[in-house]
Design a protein around this motif. Structure first.
Motif, PDB file in Angstrom:
ATOM      1  N   THR A   1       0.988  -1.232   0.047  1.00  0.00           N
ATOM      2  CA  THR A   1      -0.127   0.002  -0.106  1.00  0.00           C
ATOM      3  C   THR A   1       0.933   1.373   0.108  1.00  0.00           C
ATOM      4  O   THR A   1       0.521   2.331  -0.719  1.00  0.00           O
ATOM      5  N   GLN A   2       1.908   1.329   0.920  1.00  0.00           N
ATOM      6  CA  GLN A   2       2.884   2.314   0.972  1.00  0.00           C
ATOM      7  C   GLN A   2       3.543   2.697  -0.675  1.00  0.00           C
ATOM      8  O   GLN A   2       3.695   3.868  -0.959  1.00  0.00           O
ATOM      9  N   GLN A   3       4.036   1.510  -1.145  1.00  0.00           N
ATOM     10  CA  GLN A   3       4.469   1.662  -2.401  1.00  0.00           C
ATOM     11  C   GLN A   3       3.644   2.287  -3.419  1.00  0.00           C
ATOM     12  O   GLN A   3       4.015   3.003  -4.366  1.00  0.00           O
ATOM     13  N   ARG A   4       2.538   1.745  -3.369  1.00  0.00           N
ATOM     14  CA  ARG A   4       1.415   2.063  -4.251  1.00  0.00           C
ATOM     15  C   ARG A   4       1.192   3.677  -4.212  1.00  0.00           C
ATOM     16  O   ARG A   4       1.013   4.271  -5.130  1.00  0.00           O
ATOM     17  N   ASP A   5       1.238   4.178  -3.097  1.00  0.00           N
ATOM     18  CA  ASP A   5       0.778   5.663  -2.741  1.00  0.00           C
ATOM     19  C   ASP A   5       2.362   6.275  -3.400  1.00  0.00           C
ATOM     20  O   ASP A   5       2.029   7.492  -3.786  1.00  0.00           O
ATOM     21  N   LEU A   6       3.299   5.714  -2.827  1.00  0.00           N
ATOM     22  CA  LEU A   6       4.629   6.363  -3.416  1.00  0.00           C
ATOM     23  C   LEU A   6       4.797   6.356  -4.894  1.00  0.00           C
ATOM     24  O   LEU A   6       5.177   7.512  -5.491  1.00  0.00           O
TER      25      LEU A   6
END
Length: 256
Positions: A61-66
């Protein structure tokens, strides 16, 4: 009910029966003291795997937001690149000199001081003469100044064409005053004749100033003094780049 639907219902029932059998087998194993330890170990491993899966899902999820943020930054960067290309492809051929804006501000301040002097007269120091080595050049016309020129004066003339005329006049001025600043003994016969002619064209009004005549523009800058160029001179007078001084059968174009 169709044949395909019947097979799907049968498969679903068989899967549930198989799951119930596995649960019954695990229940029987759980009653065995020796095998119960293995089941507990399997439970701990499953819980650990679930914890890893939760962490992995959080990282995803964090990588998707990044990635979304980086895409937005890339869009902004592409806009900046397009703006930079546009600026590069539309750089004016004639940029104002570095001190032009400061000179214009100084000129405005000078007008204010002149107005104050009319109210309260006082002695003014004599104007400084430019150093011998300095040759004044006409400042290029800015876009804002070009827009102030009446349309009937501009006609089809463009901003760049007017500044080409400014460059040509500066060429003639530089060539003329380089000759005037050299000792006559160091000049060739042709340059000495030009030096003498330049001196004869000077008057009290042009003393300490920089000017050229039509003959200078033709010989030193290879300009064709046609109706179109005369119109450019009118525009330069409108922009307060030069003024005309007539006398002795000559028209002197003096730089301001």
């Amino acid at each position: 009910m169709s044949h395909c639907e019947l097979e799907e219902v049968t498969r679903s029932i068989n899967d549930k029966i198989s799951l119930i059998k596995k649960l019954l087998d695990l229940r029987a194993v759980a009653n065995d003291a020796d095998k119960r330890g293995f089941l507990l170990k399997i439970e701990q491993d499953v819980n650990a795997i679930n914890g890893l899966l939760d962490r992995f899902e959080k990282c995803v999820t964090q990588q998707r937001d990044l990635l979304k943020h980086l895409k937005e930054l890339d869009e902004f960067f592409q806009e900046d690149v397009q703006d930079a290309h546009h600026l590069k492809e539309n750089i004016p051929q004639h940029m104002p000199c570095k001190g032009q804006q400061a000179a214009q501000r100084g000129q405005a301040e000078g007008h204010c001081r002149q107005a104050d002097a009319q109210v309260e007269p006082q002695e003014q120091p004599p104007p400084r003469k430019p150093p011998r080595s300095h040759i004044k050049e006409m400042e290029f016309i800015t876009v804002e100044e070009f827009d102030t020129i009446p349309q009937y004066m501009k006609g089809r003339l463009t901003y760049d064409q007017l500044n080409v005329a400014v460059r040509s006049i500066n060429t003639a001025v530089m060539a003329k005053y380089r000759i005037l600043q050299q000792p006559t003994k160091s000049l060739s016969n042709t340059a000495r004749k030009l030096h003498q002619r330049f001196k004869e064209q000077e008057t009290k009004e042009t003393k300490g100033q920089f000017f050229v005549v039509e003959e200078d523009l033709r010989e030193l800058a290879q300009l064709k003094l046609d109706k179109r160029f005369v119109g450019m001179l009118n525009m330069l007078r409108h922009c307060q780049r030069l003024k005309e001084l007539r006398g002795g059968g000559l028209t002197r174009y003096m730089l301001l």
